[in-house]
Design a protein around this motif. Sequence first.
Motif, short mmCIF file in Angstrom:
data_model
loop_
_atom_site.label_atom_id
_atom_site.label_comp_id
_atom_site.label_asym_id
_atom_site.label_seq_id
_atom_site.Cartn_x
_atom_site.Cartn_y
_atom_site.Cartn_z
N ALA A 51 0.60 -1.14 -0.14
CA ALA A 51 -0.58 0.41 0.04
C ALA A 51 1.01 1.42 -0.51
O ALA A 51 0.81 2.27 -0.70
N GLN A 52 1.70 1.23 0.68
CA GLN A 52 3.21 2.60 1.56
C GLN A 52 3.67 2.25 0.12
O GLN A 52 3.94 3.73 -0.43
N GLU A 53 4.53 1.75 -0.89
CA GLU A 53 4.59 1.41 -2.45
C GLU A 53 3.84 2.07 -3.77
O GLU A 53 4.38 2.46 -4.84
N GLU A 54 2.84 1.07 -3.40
CA GLU A 54 2.37 0.56 -5.24
C GLU A 54 0.86 1.91 -5.07
O GLU A 54 0.16 2.04 -6.05
N GLY A 55 0.65 2.16 -3.28
CA GLY A 55 -1.04 2.28 -3.51
C GLY A 55 -1.77 1.17 -4.01
O GLY A 55 -1.86 0.95 -3.66
N SER A 56 -2.74 1.60 -4.98
CA SER A 56 -3.88 0.51 -5.00
C SER A 56 -3.42 0.15 -6.51
O SER A 56 -2.86 0.24 -7.34
N PHE A 57 -4.33 -1.32 -6.54
CA PHE A 57 -4.33 -1.81 -7.83
C PHE A 57 -5.52 -2.31 -8.56
O PHE A 57 -6.79 -1.92 -8.05
N GLY A 58 -5.36 -2.03 -10.12
CA GLY A 58 -6.70 -3.22 -10.25
C GLY A 58 -7.53 -4.36 -10.30
O GLY A 58 -7.93 -4.73 -9.23
N SER A 59 -6.19 -5.37 -10.52
CA SER A 59 -7.07 -6.94 -10.43
C SER A 59 -6.11 -7.51 -9.99
O SER A 59 -4.97 -7.56 -9.89
N GLY A 60 -6.73 -8.21 -9.55
CA GLY A 60 -4.99 -9.42 -7.47
C GLY A 60 -5.46 -10.90 -8.43
O GLY A 60 -6.58 -11.44 -8.28
N LEU A 61 -4.62 -11.18 -8.19
CA LEU A 61 -4.24 -13.24 -8.06
C LEU A 61 -3.62 -13.29 -6.73
O LEU A 61 -2.31 -13.02 -7.01
N ASP A 62 -4.18 -14.22 -6.28
CA ASP A 62 -3.34 -15.40 -4.87
C ASP A 62 -2.68 -16.45 -5.12
O ASP A 62 -4.02 -17.25 -5.72
N LEU A 63 -1.29 -16.90 -6.04
CA LEU A 63 -1.18 -17.57 -6.12
C LEU A 63 -0.67 -18.89 -5.22
O LEU A 63 -0.37 -18.60 -4.83
N CYS A 64 -1.61 -20.28 -5.73
CA CYS A 64 -1.37 -21.40 -4.19
C CYS A 64 -2.31 -20.78 -3.33
O CYS A 64 -1.68 -20.34 -2.39
N CYS A 65 -3.59 -20.04 -3.68
CA CYS A 65 -4.33 -19.38 -2.38
C CYS A 65 -4.72 -20.24 -1.67
O CYS A 65 -5.04 -19.86 -0.67
#
Length: 245
Positions: A51-65
């Motif tokens: 959150a500090q480095e990148e802010g927000s993102f569009g879509s996200g993937l959790d690999l081996c969730c």
Amino acid sequence: MFTSQGPSLRELAVQALSSVERGYDLLAPKFDGTPFRTPDRMLDAVEEALAQEEGSFGSGLDLCCGTGAGLGMLRRLCRDRVTGVDVSAGMLAEAARAHPEGVDLVRADALALPERLWNTYDLAVSFGAFGHFLPAERPALFGGVHRALRPGGVFAFPVGAPIPVTSPLWWAVAGFDTAMRVRNAVWRPPFVMYYRTFPFGPVRTDLERAGFTVETLPLPPFGLREDGSPRWRLLLARKPAAQYG
């Protein structure tokens, strides 16, 4: 190490003598009662750093969730829907119970992500799963993540500092890895799970060969080692904005 809701010794033995997929199907209902679940402390540290480095993102993937420990974090970081991918139907069923809305769950092998997931995500994460992949499989693993990310997308995961050979923990993980190699030499199907097959140097090289640029950030909640280096870092592998596919 295990809570009262965790598996019995017999259940763990049956799981350990199964394949990775079948073993996690069996373990899934009690997985969150084991020390194998990613601790909330780690998830919070990674979320804060992203959150500090990148802010927000569009879509996200959790690999081996797995059971979805990281999916809540992704939902907070990402503006759009997030996806959890795992090979175990049992683990995905638990993730679905934990996250009934706002998450797409896909049963797939991390080494062969479906084409429909390619060029889709701005952020990919993975927690506690890399011991299930042999060194020779890392190019396929990282190549798949690279294809899944949009240009400029980030693949993030925590990496711990090397354990000194003088530490009891070093001997514990070395003993575990040795026991698993013996088990896999004499028993089928194999259960691939090793703690010392994901060293930072070779991992960084394989990420760069897959097309990523790599940097790391310290995770301050875990403090520093005696030499002043971080105990844990967040690795950020970025797909350059000029690359497609």
